[in-house]
Design a protein around this motif. Structure first.
Motif, PDB file in Angstrom:
ATOM      1  N   TRP A  60       0.844  -1.199   0.000  1.00 34.55           N
ATOM      2  CA  TRP A  60       0.000   0.000   0.000  1.00 34.55           C
ATOM      3  C   TRP A  60       0.873   1.241   0.000  1.00 34.55           C
ATOM      4  CZ3 TRP A  60      -5.281  -0.236  -0.285  1.00 34.55           C
ATOM      5  CH2 TRP A  60      -5.867  -1.491  -0.054  1.00 34.55           C
ATOM      6  N   PHE A  61       0.513   2.192  -0.855  1.00 35.39           N
ATOM      7  CA  PHE A  61       1.189   3.475  -0.959  1.00 35.39           C
ATOM      8  C   PHE A  61       0.118   4.571  -0.986  1.00 35.39           C
ATOM      9  CE2 PHE A  61       3.653   0.269  -3.189  1.00 35.39           C
ATOM     10  CZ  PHE A  61       4.936   0.459  -2.702  1.00 35.39           C
ATOM     11  N   ALA A  62       0.509   5.804  -0.703  1.00 34.09           N
ATOM     12  CA  ALA A  62      -0.386   6.950  -0.838  1.00 34.09           C
ATOM     13  C   ALA A  62       0.067   7.753  -2.050  1.00 34.09           C
ATOM     14  CB  ALA A  62      -0.332   7.820   0.419  1.00 34.09           C
ATOM     15  N   ILE A  92      -1.604   3.776 -14.333  1.00 33.77           N
ATOM     16  CA  ILE A  92      -2.310   2.614 -13.783  1.00 33.77           C
ATOM     17  C   ILE A  92      -3.719   2.497 -14.360  1.00 33.77           C
ATOM     18  CG2 ILE A  92      -3.315   1.710 -11.631  1.00 33.77           C
ATOM     19  CD1 ILE A  92      -0.636   2.848 -10.324  1.00 33.77           C
ATOM     20  N   ARG A  93      -4.351   3.624 -14.620  1.00 32.95           N
ATOM     21  CA  ARG A  93      -5.686   3.580 -15.236  1.00 32.95           C
ATOM     22  C   ARG A  93      -5.620   2.983 -16.647  1.00 32.95           C
ATOM     23  NH1 ARG A  93      -6.897   8.230 -11.765  1.00 32.95           N
ATOM     24  NH2 ARG A  93      -5.767   9.681 -13.087  1.00 32.95           N
ATOM     25  N   LEU A 149      -6.080   1.731  -7.856  1.00 28.73           N
ATOM     26  CA  LEU A 149      -6.302   2.962  -7.099  1.00 28.73           C
ATOM     27  C   LEU A 149      -7.516   2.741  -6.204  1.00 28.73           C
ATOM     28  CD1 LEU A 149      -5.767   5.467 -10.027  1.00 28.73           C
ATOM     29  CD2 LEU A 149      -4.127   4.865  -8.226  1.00 28.73           C
ATOM     30  N   VAL A 150      -7.337   2.961  -4.904  1.00 24.35           N
ATOM     31  CA  VAL A 150      -8.392   2.690  -3.927  1.00 24.35           C
ATOM     32  C   VAL A 150      -8.773   3.992  -3.240  1.00 24.35           C
ATOM     33  CG1 VAL A 150      -9.015   1.401  -1.840  1.00 24.35           C
ATOM     34  CG2 VAL A 150      -7.534   0.332  -3.569  1.00 24.35           C
ATOM     35  N   LYS A 151      -9.988   4.437  -3.471  1.00 17.73           N
ATOM     36  CA  LYS A 151     -10.506   5.665  -2.848  1.00 17.73           C
ATOM     37  C   LYS A 151     -11.511   5.227  -1.778  1.00 17.73           C
ATOM     38  CE  LYS A 151     -10.887  10.208  -2.801  1.00 17.73           C
ATOM     39  NZ  LYS A 151      -9.847  11.038  -2.263  1.00 17.73           N
ATOM     40  N   ASP A 152     -10.988   4.808  -0.625  1.00 19.96           N
ATOM     41  CA  ASP A 152     -11.789   4.317   0.487  1.00 19.96           C
ATOM     42  C   ASP A 152     -11.523   5.235   1.672  1.00 19.96           C
ATOM     43  OD1 ASP A 152     -12.446   2.966   2.928  1.00 19.96           O
ATOM     44  OD2 ASP A 152     -12.385   1.039   1.889  1.00 19.96           O
ATOM     45  N   LYS A 153     -12.474   6.092   1.986  1.00 19.32           N
ATOM     46  CA  LYS A 153     -12.289   7.116   3.014  1.00 19.32           C
ATOM     47  C   LYS A 153     -11.908   6.512   4.362  1.00 19.32           C
ATOM     48  CE  LYS A 153     -14.340  11.078   5.206  1.00 19.32           C
ATOM     49  NZ  LYS A 153     -15.346  12.078   5.272  1.00 19.32           N
ATOM     50  N   GLU A 179      -8.491  15.268   1.867  1.00 15.18           N
ATOM     51  CA  GLU A 179      -7.955  15.799   0.602  1.00 15.18           C
ATOM     52  C   GLU A 179      -8.611  15.057  -0.570  1.00 15.18           C
ATOM     53  OE1 GLU A 179      -5.590  18.170  -1.764  1.00 15.18           O
ATOM     54  OE2 GLU A 179      -5.213  18.119   0.383  1.00 15.18           O
ATOM     55  N   PRO A 180      -9.249  15.782  -1.492  1.00 17.26           N
ATOM     56  CA  PRO A 180      -9.975  15.115  -2.582  1.00 17.26           C
ATOM     57  C   PRO A 180      -9.088  14.301  -3.523  1.00 17.26           C
ATOM     58  CG  PRO A 180     -10.225  17.518  -2.712  1.00 17.26           C
ATOM     59  CD  PRO A 180      -9.394  17.221  -1.508  1.00 17.26           C
ATOM     60  N   GLU A 181      -7.826  14.689  -3.681  1.00 19.89           N
ATOM     61  CA  GLU A 181      -6.940  13.976  -4.611  1.00 19.89           C
ATOM     62  C   GLU A 181      -6.235  12.779  -3.973  1.00 19.89           C
ATOM     63  OE1 GLU A 181      -6.626  14.489  -7.974  1.00 19.89           O
ATOM     64  OE2 GLU A 181      -8.327  15.805  -7.601  1.00 19.89           O
ATOM     65  N   LEU A 182      -6.315  12.639  -2.646  1.00 19.19           N
ATOM     66  CA  LEU A 182      -5.626  11.543  -1.951  1.00 19.19           C
ATOM     67  C   LEU A 182      -6.284  10.211  -2.272  1.00 19.19           C
ATOM     68  CD1 LEU A 182      -3.676  10.282   0.105  1.00 19.19           C
ATOM     69  CD2 LEU A 182      -5.204  11.086   1.913  1.00 19.19           C
ATOM     70  N   VAL A 183      -5.460   9.274  -2.703  1.00 25.63           N
ATOM     71  CA  VAL A 183      -5.930   7.923  -3.023  1.00 25.63           C
ATOM     72  C   VAL A 183      -4.851   6.938  -2.581  1.00 25.63           C
ATOM     73  CG1 VAL A 183      -4.990   7.895  -5.377  1.00 25.63           C
ATOM     74  CG2 VAL A 183      -6.993   6.521  -4.853  1.00 25.63           C
TER      75      VAL A 183
END
Length: 162
Positions: free
Chosen positions: A46-48, A59-60, A84-88, A109-113
């Motif tokens: 896992w990375f940020a 990656i997309r 890419l995991v956008k899980d709050k 932060e909206p761009e943080l994934v």
């Protein structure tokens, strides 16, 4: 395989900075340093990162990647699939104050994934004698003109479907 997974987990516990290699839209390989945030028992990394980064774009388009580490005399290369995991909730759980330099609004932060790498194939060299054994091997090779490695390269196929 459990013994090799244990050895992989042991090595990952010592690793912090990796080089993440992705394939861009022009099929070029692109590498950049990344700080490992967490590793799971099965070897998942896992990375940020930011949604608007080049690596996220890569990656997309193509989820294949490689993550390589070098720590002292141990080398670890993990090839697999990135997501890419956008899980709050997970972002809040993994949040570290040091991330604020890239994500000033914190976990909101909206761009943080999160960037999740699921390993498929692992190659590594993990000398039991560490740096001392590696230095001894280099010295011995220089004197005897041999090419002995301080430890054999090992491979682990995790056999995960794509």
């Amino acid at each position: 395989m459990d013994g090799q997974l244990s050895e992989l987990r042991e090595m990952l516990a010592e690793m912090e900075i990796a080089f993440l290699t992705t394939v861009d839209g022009d099929r070029h390989l692109r590498s950049r340093p990344m700080q490992l945030q967490r590793h799971d028992p099965d070897g998942t990394l896992w990375f940020a990162t930011s949604l608007d980064s080049h690596k996220a774009d890569d990656i997309r388009q193509d989820d294949r990647c490689c993550v390589a580490f070098l720590e002292h005399s141990s080398y670890l290369s993990i090839s697999g699939r990135a997501e890419l995991v956008k899980d709050k909730a997970l972002i809040e759980k993994m949040w570290k104050p040091t991330w604020r330099g890239w994500f000033p609004d914190g976990p909101a932060e909206p761009e943080l994934v999160l960037l999740k790498v699921v390993p498929e194939h692992v190659e590594y060299v993990h000398p039991s004698g560490g740096t001392v054994k590696s230095l001894f091997s280099q010295l011995k090779n220089a004197i005897t003109h041999s090419h002995d490695e301080p430890a054999p390269k090992k491979e682990l196929d995790l056999g995960r479907p794509h």
